[in-house]
Design a protein around this motif. Sequence first.
Motif, PDB file in Angstrom:
ATOM      1  N   THR A 769     -66.573 -23.829-144.309  1.00  0.00           N
ATOM      2  CA  THR A 769     -67.699 -24.398-143.357  1.00  0.00           C
ATOM      3  C   THR A 769     -68.793 -24.368-144.244  1.00  0.00           C
ATOM      4  N   LEU A 770     -69.671 -25.243-143.808  1.00  0.00           N
ATOM      5  CA  LEU A 770     -71.050 -25.264-144.602  1.00  0.00           C
ATOM      6  C   LEU A 770     -72.080 -24.416-143.882  1.00  0.00           C
ATOM      7  N   PRO A 771     -73.183 -23.836-144.326  1.00  0.00           N
ATOM      8  CA  PRO A 771     -74.043 -23.235-143.429  1.00  0.00           C
ATOM      9  C   PRO A 771     -74.992 -24.233-142.834  1.00  0.00           C
ATOM     10  N   SER A 772     -74.946 -25.488-143.225  1.00  0.00           N
ATOM     11  CA  SER A 772     -76.007 -26.466-142.857  1.00  0.00           C
ATOM     12  C   SER A 772     -75.386 -27.039-141.516  1.00  0.00           C
ATOM     13  N   GLU A 773     -73.975 -26.715-141.329  1.00  0.00           N
ATOM     14  CA  GLU A 773     -73.304 -27.380-140.171  1.00  0.00           C
ATOM     15  C   GLU A 773     -72.865 -26.438-139.216  1.00  0.00           C
ATOM     16  N   VAL A 774     -72.672 -25.197-139.673  1.00  0.00           N
ATOM     17  CA  VAL A 774     -72.176 -24.047-138.748  1.00  0.00           C
ATOM     18  C   VAL A 774     -73.114 -22.853-138.853  1.00  0.00           C
ATOM     19  N   ASP A 775     -73.307 -22.109-137.821  1.00  0.00           N
ATOM     20  CA  ASP A 775     -73.949 -20.970-137.795  1.00  0.00           C
ATOM     21  C   ASP A 775     -73.103 -19.946-138.337  1.00  0.00           C
TER      22      ASP A 775
END
Length: 991
Positions: A769-775
Amino acid sequence: ATKINWLGESCHIFQQAMDVDLYDEFGNYIGPELDSDEEEEDDDEDYADQDQDVNGFDDDDGAGGEEEEVSAQAVVLHEDKQYYPSAADVYGPEVETIVQEEDAQPLTQPIIQPVKIKKFSHVEKDLPVTCYNLEFLADLMDNPNLVRNISLVGHLHHGKSTFVDCLIHQTHPEFRSKEDVPVRYTDTLFTEGERGLSIKATPITLVMQDVRNKSFLMNIFDTPGHVNFSDEVTAAMRLSDGVVVFVDAAEGVMLNTQRLLKHAVQERLAITVCINKVDRLILELKLPPQDAYYKLRHIVEEVNSLLQQYTDQENPQTISPLLGNVCFASSQYSLCFTLKSFAKTYCQHYGYELPLEDFARRLWGDIYFNPRTRKFTKKPPTSTAQRSFVEFILEPLYKIFAHIVGDVDTHLLSLMEELGIHMSKEEQKMNIRPLLKLFMTKFIGDFEGFVDMCVQHIPSPKAYGKQKVETTYTGPLDAQLAESMMVCDPEGPLVVHTTKQYPNQDATAFHVFGRVLSGTIHANQDVRVLGEKYTLMDEEDSRILTVGRLWVSEGRYNIEVNAVPAGNWVLIEGIDEPIVKTATITDLPPSSELHIFRPLKFNTQSVIKIAVEPVNPSELPKMLDGLRKVNKSYPLLSNKVEESGEHIILGTGELYLDCVMHDLRKMYSEIDIKVADPVVSFCETVVDTSSLKCFAETPNKRNKITMIAEPLERGLAEDIEGEVVQINWDRRRLGEFFQTRYDWDVLAARSIWAFGPNQSGPNILVDDTLPSEVDKNLLSSVRDSIVQGFQWGTREGPLCEEPIRNCKFKILDAVIAEEPLHRGGGQVIPTARRVAYSAFLMATPRLMEPYYFVEIQAPADCVSSVYTVLTKRRGHVTQDAPVAGSPLYTIKAFIPAIDSFGFETDLRMHTQGQAFCLSVFHHWQIVPGDPLDKSIVIRPLEPQPATHLAREFMIKTRRRKGLSEDVSINKFFDDPMLLELARQDVTLNYA
């Protein structure tokens, strides 16, 4: 009163007249229904009261007479008649009597069985006499520098047990004088003698002298050579500091020799080699001395090439007779020597005082003796000159064999005179084989060369302590406890590592065998026993128990001792109950920072399964107790209960499971047990990436996890299983490994969450996952739950609840509830498992089956028959080549484990018993065909074409486990996911 009596008589006459109408001509009662007994009793009481009232008194005598008269007239049925007195009448009421039906048991079996004494192994009645004082043996235990812990390992029938027999004969004088010399002294079980091979690793402790006549305490493990029992070898190696690898001089390096060399390198043990059965080169193969030398040199070179292959270091271990870590032996004729010990024989015979090391160095390789200059040279002095090894060692041995075997009557006396050997007239009249053995014993002497090799090239427990602790201990190496183990401190805290359990004589309890690494263990001491599941966080798997007696194990007898210091092996009584496989024993309090030793790491896997159940269902508890005991006895055995209720036993092969079932039936439960046909374990895998992103929502609809599955890179699963890479490494080191070895990008390499289904399972969970999309903070809060779901899913796959293998699961997206209440383990764990299953099913799932590596030895004319048998069982040959210096061929092949049942018998039938094979688990391979192809119809009792096998295996495995016939996709896909599939017009064959 007169009136009443008259009335009674008239009634009686009337009654007799009426009786005729109440019975038919056969005497059956046909009158009206009679009143109940209770009413009759009430009437009788009324009449008696009336009588008493009328007469004014009780006529007891009259009443008694009437009762006797009535009982005499009563009708007694045939079955109620008593013709003979009952047992109670004859023997009295206090004697218990048993009445058996006719033919209930055979006449040979007594009704009251005598007390049966159970005995399953050979045991000496008294302590035998030894060449050394037992107190001296106990004193040597106090000095770890004079102790050597050794395992004798090698291929099947390469002479390990017979070699130990020679050591026993040399240290136990009473066995020399006996005609019925105990053969295979370390094969203590009766079944081992019947089968003709070792099943258990057996330890013995002997005091022996080296070339300088210095005494050492030799702790020797005699291990099985059959590949099925390699788990016993692993358990023995864990307690040893070095191994002596036995190689048959005629057969050379075989299948199990290679595996054991690799295993010894992985365990970081010192390696020495004993080339055994050199007599076969002379008597069987009849090789000339020069060719025999080439054969021996070829074996040494082959072992060295394997050692170089298995070690990654720049300076791999090497073996050579020049270094002193190779000895030559013939166990059957009690012959064993190294170059140094043979040099000593020459010096003693001719009275020379030469430096032994210098002389020994000139007895191997391309070195020749010049008789004119009496010097050794590297160039042959003449064209017919022989190498020094041939001239000084092989030719004398050949001459002794030739004289005694060829013409003993003529040459024996002159041979004895020349070599200075004295034999009595009775000894000279012995048969050839015992005579040759006795002659060699007197000529070569005791096995000083073997002891010298072990002393010089296998380190003492004190010298090897640091490496042993680094290899086996899971705790911190800078702690005081670890340092105490490294220096083998007898005054330090007690730490014992146990790997084996041996049943007592009647198989009711076990004695635990282990090695004292620190401190001193005393009899009747209170200790803590820590199992394999013990951790500092979870101390449930620990018990405080009292040690019973302590012994030094000697195969068929034990020497009782009061205490055993660090560096030695010990057999412990009374602490076996909580121990299953391995254990750590200590006297430290629970608050101490103590870690356990690593569980055993085996070089093979249990892939053969059998289901067992008692013939009499009421004996199930006995069988369960037997399963628990047999599980303790075999290191690699495992048993489990399927959902269908079947009790499954997993083992390495047919012979292994045959021995397990013998022990279960005869030793540990003594009941009749039914066994189902053997089957194999399967694995589930994928061959493609998931065709779409699969997601699943938690039951409360507050969390959503998206995942895909794809196959791992080739070789990665094996690296994880072999612990080349470990999940507990720090992120940087783990990332570097995956970047350099498998070209992973930095982000993926540092986002590995877990291996599954355990710490070294062949599947990977990656957070993609990407930090920009997922907390990421919310995701990390449920990380443990997702990992648990992944571990659960990979332990039991969706196809037929077999482990998943060679899969990478990527988390692509995650929506996690902010409230901790809504993201608990009960919500997330099943959801993570379900999404892993759906991603798996969308990635072209396949079944995998275990394949065996088979090594077959057969004469040249049988090779075509071997090919025929292999082809019928889906096997394929990888190599066939002649064995150097022998008339045999070696055929190497792969065969599916499920087709290997009965293979050995089939092979022997086709080759008239001339072929011999050994098979061992090698790798997993994808089964041809699609397991989810519903167009395939499986017809009973018909062989399926290759493309239908995966479907057949899956359906039959599901049936056996009590699952539904086919994989239900609705079970793993949520309604939103099914709608998504429909929206994207993805056509699925799985409905």
